[in-house]
Write a protein that holds these residues in place. Structure first.
Motif, short mmCIF file in Angstrom:
data_model
loop_
_atom_site.label_atom_id
_atom_site.label_comp_id
_atom_site.label_asym_id
_atom_site.label_seq_id
_atom_site.Cartn_x
_atom_site.Cartn_y
_atom_site.Cartn_z
N HIS A 46 -10.04 138.06 74.84
CA HIS A 46 -11.10 137.43 74.05
C HIS A 46 -10.72 136.00 73.70
CE1 HIS A 46 -8.38 138.75 70.80
NE2 HIS A 46 -8.86 137.70 70.14
N ILE A 47 -11.76 135.19 73.59
CA ILE A 47 -11.62 133.79 73.15
C ILE A 47 -12.80 133.47 72.24
CG2 ILE A 47 -11.67 131.36 73.84
CD1 ILE A 47 -10.29 132.11 76.40
N TYR A 52 -18.58 117.74 77.21
CA TYR A 52 -17.47 118.01 78.13
C TYR A 52 -16.83 119.36 77.82
CZ TYR A 52 -13.08 117.33 80.65
OH TYR A 52 -12.01 117.49 81.49
N LEU A 53 -16.67 119.63 76.54
CA LEU A 53 -16.09 120.90 76.11
C LEU A 53 -16.94 122.08 76.57
CD1 LEU A 53 -13.66 121.83 74.30
CD2 LEU A 53 -15.30 121.96 72.42
N ASN A 54 -18.24 121.97 76.41
CA ASN A 54 -19.16 123.04 76.82
C ASN A 54 -19.15 123.23 78.34
OD1 ASN A 54 -20.13 123.91 74.29
ND2 ASN A 54 -21.58 122.20 74.20
N ASN A 55 -19.11 122.13 79.08
CA ASN A 55 -19.05 122.23 80.54
C ASN A 55 -17.79 122.96 80.99
OD1 ASN A 55 -21.47 120.99 81.17
ND2 ASN A 55 -20.58 118.93 81.20
N TYR A 56 -16.69 122.65 80.33
CA TYR A 56 -15.44 123.32 80.69
C TYR A 56 -15.52 124.82 80.42
CZ TYR A 56 -10.50 124.53 80.82
OH TYR A 56 -9.30 125.12 81.12
N ILE A 57 -16.06 125.17 79.24
CA ILE A 57 -16.18 126.59 78.90
C ILE A 57 -17.10 127.32 79.87
CG2 ILE A 57 -16.96 128.21 77.12
CD1 ILE A 57 -16.04 126.16 75.03
N LEU A 59 -14.26 138.73 76.63
CA LEU A 59 -15.29 138.29 75.68
C LEU A 59 -15.03 136.82 75.33
CD1 LEU A 59 -17.67 138.84 73.76
CD2 LEU A 59 -16.00 139.59 72.05
N ILE A 60 -16.00 135.97 75.67
CA ILE A 60 -15.89 134.54 75.35
C ILE A 60 -17.05 134.19 74.43
CG2 ILE A 60 -15.89 132.19 76.25
CD1 ILE A 60 -14.82 133.34 78.87
N LYS A 61 -16.76 133.78 73.22
CA LYS A 61 -17.78 133.48 72.21
C LYS A 61 -17.59 132.06 71.70
CE LYS A 61 -19.72 135.22 67.87
NZ LYS A 61 -19.59 136.24 66.79
N VAL A 111 -8.73 124.40 73.93
CA VAL A 111 -9.56 125.37 74.67
C VAL A 111 -8.90 125.69 76.01
CG1 VAL A 111 -11.83 125.80 75.66
CG2 VAL A 111 -11.62 124.53 73.52
N GLU A 112 -8.39 124.67 76.68
CA GLU A 112 -7.71 124.89 77.96
C GLU A 112 -6.50 125.81 77.78
OE1 GLU A 112 -4.55 123.63 78.85
OE2 GLU A 112 -4.67 124.08 80.97
#
Length: 500
Positions: A428-429, A371-376, A390-392, A413-414
């Motif tokens: 960046h995140i 779920y976390l990956n789908n959101y990102i 930049l999102i890493k 994360v949200e």
């Protein structure tokens, strides 16, 4: 509540062993003729008395056969018979114990009570009497041990099986009182006391058990309901104790035919009721009432926590859904069908998660990470056209079957995407997640961009993090560490969570 049978067996073994050792010490300590009446009986029968042959050795064999018979019946034979395991073998053992103990007791009595032999016309008649008495004694030992084992099983059953609480407690207390009475009977029989002592024990213990249970379930609650104190309860118990003296004394007199049993029984009954039964009933009731009050308070607090947790979940779910819809709206404006389809697919996965896994107390950590990956990935679709963002992510693949409460990680994360992304400024995140054994380490680091005063996101700022803090305190008390640091340009979150 589960009873540890091994621990119970150890307690029984050492208790019986201590009683056996104490009986042997009494035999040894009574070495002089002044301590025992047996020599006098031998002297009256004009038979020579030997302390070793007519007192010590018969007593040693008697106590030893009772000790080993109880151990064999209580730990090996009778439990298997109650379970209906190897019935034939255990019945044979039971019969053998009866025969051997009866034989040993009878032979021991021919030495310890040899003075009885002269009271009969011939030796055969005397031996018939002694052996009949010995085997009767052995039969009572077997029967009483069987009743003791049955009572023990009943007590264990009442403790381990749930039922209506007050009835269950009353049955348990009756079973304990019965077990205490039978243990006393076994001890008195092993010592070889007269029938009058056993009758007195039975009447006094029975009266104490009745008045204790009556006090716990009626007398004390009634007294406290009238706002009275222990003194008032004690006064009522004095009257009840005095009323019981008449029937107890009459029962003793009728059974034994001896008028002196009336004052003897009541000489034990009155002190036992006033010094043991009355304070014991008060202590049990007050202790139990305090425990019940604690349980009620804990249940009440647990209900509040569940309600709060449900409310927090209901706040979180719509928030994510609206964020996702806004993202898809922005993607659709770009008129790229592939990317829009990918976004819809991930949104579908997220909605399925919220409808199913999110309603469970614990889910697989792998599903929560999906779920976390789908959101990102969904958020990356919104920011992919901006080169200064930049999102890493460094999220470790999970091989162990760890469980976690759902929706604990996503608020961080949200929050990072809400406050750390700007389409006009470099942003960046960085999200990292790893596990070692049962420990989870989760870090989120993002840039900070202040919202305009009229932006609704600024007004709602901090609600998501506040919710997750409350959930962590409710779900993982003393099993988590949350560190949040903020500077003028960066926001940093570190969460350590024990998933055991």
């Amino acid at each position: 509540m589960k009873i540890d049978i091994k621990d119970l067996n150890k307690i029984e073994f050492w208790t019986v062993s201590v009683i056996y050792g104490f009986a042997i010490m009494l035999l040894i300590s009574n070495g002089s003729d002044s301590h025992i009446s047996t020599p006098y009986n031998f002297e009256l029968a004009r038979i020579n008395f030997s302390y070793f042959s007519n007192y010590f050795m018969p007593g040693l064999f008697k106590y030893s056969i009772l000790y080993f018979s109880f151990l064999l019946l209580n730990f090996c034979c009778l439990p298997q018979l109650y379970k209906k395991t190897n019935t034939g073998v255990n019945l044979s053992i039971l019969f053998a114990v009866y025969l051997v103990s009866g034989l040993v007791l009878s032979i021991a009595q021919t030495y310890s009570q040899a003075y009885i032999l002269v009271q009969y016309d011939n030796l055969d008649e005397a031996y018939d009497h002694i052996f009949f008495k010995g085997f009767t004694y052995a039969g009572w030992v077997v029967v009483l041990t069987a009743i003791y084992v049955a009572l023990k099983k009943l007590i264990i059953h009442l403790i381990e099986n749930k039922g209506e609480e007050s009835n269950k407690r009353m049955k348990l207390e009756i079973a304990f009182a019965s077990a205490f009475w039978f243990v006393g009977i076994l001890v008195w029989l092993s010592i070889g006391v007269d029938f009058e002592v056993i009758l007195c024990w039975t009447l006094v213990v029975g009266a104490c058990a009745f008045l204790t249970i009556y006090s716990i379930y009626y007398l004390i609650p009634t007294t406290l309901a009238q706002e009275k104190r222990f003194r008032h309860f004690f006064g009522k118990n004095i009257l009840l104790t005095l009323l019981f003296t008449i029937p107890l004394g009459l029962i003793a007199v009728v059974i034994t035919g001896r008028g002196e049993m009336f004052p003897i029984v009541n000489a034990f009954h009155i002190p036992a009721q006033l010094l043991i039964s009355t304070p014991l009933a008060w202590y049990i009731y007050k202790t139990r009432n305090a425990t019940d009050q604690q349980i009620f308070t804990l249940k009440k607090e647990l209900g509040k926590s569940d309600a709060n947790l449900g409310f927090l979940k209901s706040q979180i779910n719509p928030h994510f859904l609206f964020n996702a819809l806004n993202t898809l709206y922005g993607t659709a404006l770009q008129e790229k069908a592939d990317r829009t389809g990918e976004g819809i697919q991930k949104l579908g996965d997220m909605m399925r998660f919220m409808l199913h896994e999110n309603m469970q107390d614990k889910i697989s950590l792998t599903r929560d990470i999906d779920y976390l990956n789908n959101y990102i990935e969904l958020q990356k679709l919104r920011t992919s056209t901006t080169v200064d963002i930049l999102i890493k992510t460094e999220i470790e693949e999970q091989l162990a079957d760890l469980k976690i409460s759902p929706m604990l990680l996503i608020p961080f994360v949200e929050n990072a995407f809400k406050h750390g992304i700007s389409l006009q400024s470099p942003s960046h995140i960085k999200v990292t997640l790893q596990t070692k054994a049962n420990m989870l380490y989760f870090d989120v680091n993002n840039s900070i961009h202040l919202k305009a005063d009229g932006d609704p996101e600024k007004i709602n700022s901090g609600i998501g993090l506040q919710n997750v803090k409350q959930r962590l305190n409710l779900l993982y008390p003393k099993k988590h560490e949350l560190i949040i640091r903020e500077s003028a340009r960066e926001f940093y979150v570190h969460l350590t969570l024990n998933l055991d």
